[in-house]
Scaffold this active site. Sequence first.
Site, PDB file in Angstrom:
ATOM      1  N   GLU A 252       0.826  -1.218   0.000  1.00 36.87           N
ATOM      2  CA  GLU A 252       0.000   0.000   0.000  1.00 36.87           C
ATOM      3  C   GLU A 252       0.854   1.260   0.000  1.00 36.87           C
ATOM      4  O   GLU A 252       0.368   2.355  -0.246  1.00 36.87           O
ATOM      5  CB  GLU A 252      -0.986  -0.009   1.174  1.00 36.87           C
ATOM      6  CG  GLU A 252      -0.384  -0.120   2.567  1.00 36.87           C
ATOM      7  CD  GLU A 252      -0.108  -1.568   3.013  1.00 36.87           C
ATOM      8  OE1 GLU A 252       0.422  -2.357   2.217  1.00 36.87           O
ATOM      9  OE2 GLU A 252      -0.403  -1.887   4.181  1.00 36.87           O
ATOM     10  N   ARG A 253       2.188   1.093   0.243  1.00 36.28           N
ATOM     11  CA  ARG A 253       3.062   2.267   0.241  1.00 36.28           C
ATOM     12  C   ARG A 253       3.459   2.660  -1.177  1.00 36.28           C
ATOM     13  O   ARG A 253       3.765   3.818  -1.427  1.00 36.28           O
ATOM     14  CB  ARG A 253       4.307   1.991   1.092  1.00 36.28           C
ATOM     15  CG  ARG A 253       3.991   2.146   2.575  1.00 36.28           C
ATOM     16  CD  ARG A 253       5.148   1.692   3.427  1.00 36.28           C
ATOM     17  NE  ARG A 253       4.973   0.319   3.837  1.00 36.28           N
ATOM     18  CZ  ARG A 253       5.896  -0.409   4.439  1.00 36.28           C
ATOM     19  NH1 ARG A 253       7.060   0.103   4.684  1.00 36.28           N
ATOM     20  NH2 ARG A 253       5.645  -1.646   4.794  1.00 36.28           N
TER      21      ARG A 253
ATOM     22  N   CYS B   7      16.403  -6.582   0.128  1.00 33.87           N
ATOM     23  CA  CYS B   7      16.534  -7.848   0.851  1.00 33.87           C
ATOM     24  C   CYS B   7      17.884  -8.483   0.581  1.00 33.87           C
ATOM     25  O   CYS B   7      18.294  -9.394   1.281  1.00 33.87           O
ATOM     26  CB  CYS B   7      15.426  -8.803   0.465  1.00 33.87           C
ATOM     27  SG  CYS B   7      15.579  -9.364  -1.216  1.00 33.87           S
TER      28      CYS B   7
HETATM   29  P1  NAD Z   1       5.842  -6.190   4.970  1.00 25.24           P
HETATM   30  O1  NAD Z   1       5.954  -7.566   5.504  1.00 25.24           O
HETATM   31  O2  NAD Z   1       5.506  -5.086   5.906  1.00 25.24           O
HETATM   32  O3  NAD Z   1       4.724  -6.127   3.822  1.00 25.24           O
HETATM   33  C1  NAD Z   1       4.701  -7.039   2.744  1.00 25.24           C
HETATM   34  C2  NAD Z   1       3.269  -7.218   2.279  1.00 25.24           C
HETATM   35  O4  NAD Z   1       2.503  -7.788   3.340  1.00 25.24           O
HETATM   36  C3  NAD Z   1       2.577  -5.915   1.888  1.00 25.24           C
HETATM   37  O5  NAD Z   1       1.804  -6.132   0.734  1.00 25.24           O
HETATM   38  C4  NAD Z   1       1.714  -5.598   3.096  1.00 25.24           C
HETATM   39  O6  NAD Z   1       0.539  -4.907   2.764  1.00 25.24           O
HETATM   40  C5  NAD Z   1       1.380  -6.971   3.650  1.00 25.24           C
HETATM   41  N1  NAD Z   1       1.213  -6.966   5.110  1.00 25.24           N
HETATM   42  C6  NAD Z   1       1.831  -6.159   6.010  1.00 25.24           C
HETATM   43  N2  NAD Z   1       1.441  -6.450   7.253  1.00 25.24           N
HETATM   44  C7  NAD Z   1       0.557  -7.461   7.165  1.00 25.24           C
HETATM   45  C8  NAD Z   1      -0.201  -8.221   8.123  1.00 25.24           C
HETATM   46  N3  NAD Z   1      -0.109  -7.976   9.430  1.00 25.24           N
HETATM   47  N4  NAD Z   1      -1.006  -9.193   7.674  1.00 25.24           N
HETATM   48  C9  NAD Z   1      -1.082  -9.457   6.358  1.00 25.24           C
HETATM   49  N5  NAD Z   1      -0.408  -8.770   5.410  1.00 25.24           N
HETATM   50  C10 NAD Z   1       0.407  -7.792   5.802  1.00 25.24           C
HETATM   51  O7  NAD Z   1       7.215  -5.884   4.203  1.00 25.24           O
HETATM   52  P2  NAD Z   1       7.702  -4.507   3.562  1.00 25.24           P
HETATM   53  O8  NAD Z   1       8.070  -3.568   4.665  1.00 25.24           O
HETATM   54  O9  NAD Z   1       6.751  -4.057   2.513  1.00 25.24           O
HETATM   55  O10 NAD Z   1       9.020  -5.003   2.808  1.00 25.24           O
HETATM   56  C11 NAD Z   1      10.280  -5.115   3.419  1.00 25.24           C
HETATM   57  C12 NAD Z   1      10.559  -6.549   3.830  1.00 25.24           C
HETATM   58  O11 NAD Z   1      10.494  -7.405   2.696  1.00 25.24           O
HETATM   59  C13 NAD Z   1      11.960  -6.726   4.383  1.00 25.24           C
HETATM   60  O12 NAD Z   1      11.910  -7.600   5.478  1.00 25.24           O
HETATM   61  C14 NAD Z   1      12.726  -7.367   3.228  1.00 25.24           C
HETATM   62  O13 NAD Z   1      13.848  -8.117   3.604  1.00 25.24           O
HETATM   63  C15 NAD Z   1      11.662  -8.224   2.644  1.00 25.24           C
HETATM   64  N6  NAD Z   1      11.959  -8.597   1.264  1.00 25.24           N
HETATM   65  C16 NAD Z   1      12.307  -9.896   1.029  1.00 25.24           C
HETATM   66  C17 NAD Z   1      12.616 -10.288  -0.260  1.00 25.24           C
HETATM   67  C18 NAD Z   1      12.987 -11.717  -0.535  1.00 25.24           C
HETATM   68  O14 NAD Z   1      12.923 -12.140  -1.689  1.00 25.24           O
HETATM   69  N7  NAD Z   1      13.358 -12.497   0.469  1.00 25.24           N
HETATM   70  C19 NAD Z   1      12.570  -9.366  -1.312  1.00 25.24           C
HETATM   71  C20 NAD Z   1      12.198  -8.055  -1.014  1.00 25.24           C
HETATM   72  C21 NAD Z   1      11.893  -7.684   0.279  1.00 25.24           C
END
Ligand code: NAD
Length: 498
Positions: free
Chosen positions: A176-177, A281
């Site tokens: 959503e960001r 990541c």
């Molecule tokens: P996030 O976990 O906050 O959000 C990811 C998604 O989950 C978003 O679409 C968000 O709306 C949803 N979400 C958030 N909170 C939720 C909840 N309580 N219940 C259900 N859905 C929820 O992650 P972010 O801040 O958007 O991204 C950064 C993170 O992603 C870092 O930890 C990074 O390491 C990781 N990342 C991992 C990879 C990989 O391939 N391993 C790649 C990119 C980013």
Amino acid sequence: MRLIGHFIAGREVNGVSGRTADVFEPMSGAVQARVALATPAELRAAVADAAAAQREWGATNPQRRARVLMKFLDLVQRDYDSLAELLAREHGKTIPDAKGDIQRGLEVVEFACGIPHLMKGEYTDGAGPGIDIYSMRQPLGVVAGITPFNFPAMIPMWKFAPAIACGNAFLLKPSERCPGVPMALAKLMIEAGLPPGILNVVNGDKEVVDAILDDPDIRAIGFVGSSSIADYIYTRAARAGKRCQCFGGAKNHAIIMPDADLDQVVDALIGAGFGSAGERCMAISVAVPVGKATADCLMEKLIPRVRALRIGTSIDLGADFGPLVTAEAVARVKNYIAVGVAEGATLAVDGRGFTMPECPNGFYLGGSLFDNVTPDMRIYKEEIFGPVLTVVRAHDYAEALALPSEHEYGNGVAIFTRDGDAARDFAARVNVGMVGINVPIPVPVAYYTFGGWKRSGFGDLNQFGPDSIRFYTRTKTITSRWPSGVKEGAEFSIPTMK
Ligand code: NAD
């Protein structure tokens, strides 16, 4: 104020929930748009529509499906500059980095254009008397992707390109960001000839994610984000009987052997540690010099380079990195720096005082560098996800190998050395999913696969490459006998090849 809705059945629609989230422009700190947050009922309607559209798409021959992706590649090239600027203004990363975000996504689209070959089954002529066996890969139906803020173009493309090429309908729930680029990509897919309903973007937060997890018509879910949410999604989706792969957080180490070329290492650490403000990541967040002499020399070279980092706006083409994504992200990283100081690590460079006078409300932070970090500290154990590099000094190779191997995350790791023997041993033994040898960000190319181990990856198939074709299809195996009229009488024991 601009309102971003959803993209359903081939067009943008307004949300009906009345709930929205602010979409910031990190470089100025201003709210630039509001994004609608979908209700479970909106999700259900989108899934029903996608399921209806998928029947014809799944039956369309793979070459025609590939042609839509080929056309999409051209359209993204046409709009490259405007997409990169939109991405930079929503995420905060610089425009050259935003272009890289798009490019790494397009490479997976290029891979998915090979779908006629990738989806081919197997055939055995004469597996028994008059018996032939063949297998075919069939799409699952409607599948979903839930993606993070930090790669708003790349990760959605990693998910929807192979899924759609395999004949599925895809439902994307982006962060959503940063919803602007995913919405723009969905529009370009329609312009490329994708039938309405095959790629849908439903914006929202936990409420719609939970609806996705429970929806009976969604057959598979691919998630990328933080590990706690990855764990939650994997567990709940698996309980609902869905195929699921979830990729989580990271703490990527760079091991620096005494024989490494330290100037090359410093360039690598500066780029991989601070590029995109450390919000990757695959960012290097832990440097592990082996031996005191290596560590002292590394620190001497690193400190001035971290101090000299050029932080600018997202549209400043000379900036090394731009702002972080939100004010909360800045506060979280500043808090980690305070925690590190309190835990006794040496703060060699403190980025907290950085200001950008021309954008006083932007979400900026300078680069920080910690020395003498130890494995029991929170700044070592937890993912900071910001422009902070920590240095853990190892006495020898065995200690250096153990650090990433025993860390709870296992996404990426790198070793810097001129010793092929050490590099080979490290690659074979380290308990991490993706390894770089003198390569700081070892994101594999599109025809391999991407995935971390331990709490960086839940599920057993990786993203993109051949694993993605397996993830988005199921295999049917057909055993046939011709001529069919052979009469052998009833057979009561299990057929064998004895
Ligand atoms: P996030 O976990 O906050 O959000 C990811 C998604 O989950 C978003 O679409 C968000 O709306 C949803 N979400 C958030 N909170 C939720 C909840 N309580 N219940 C259900 N859905 C929820 O992650 P972010 O801040 O958007 O991204 C950064 C993170 O992603 C870092 O930890 C990074 O390491 C990781 N990342 C991992 C990879 C990989 O391939 N391993 C790649 C990119 C980013």
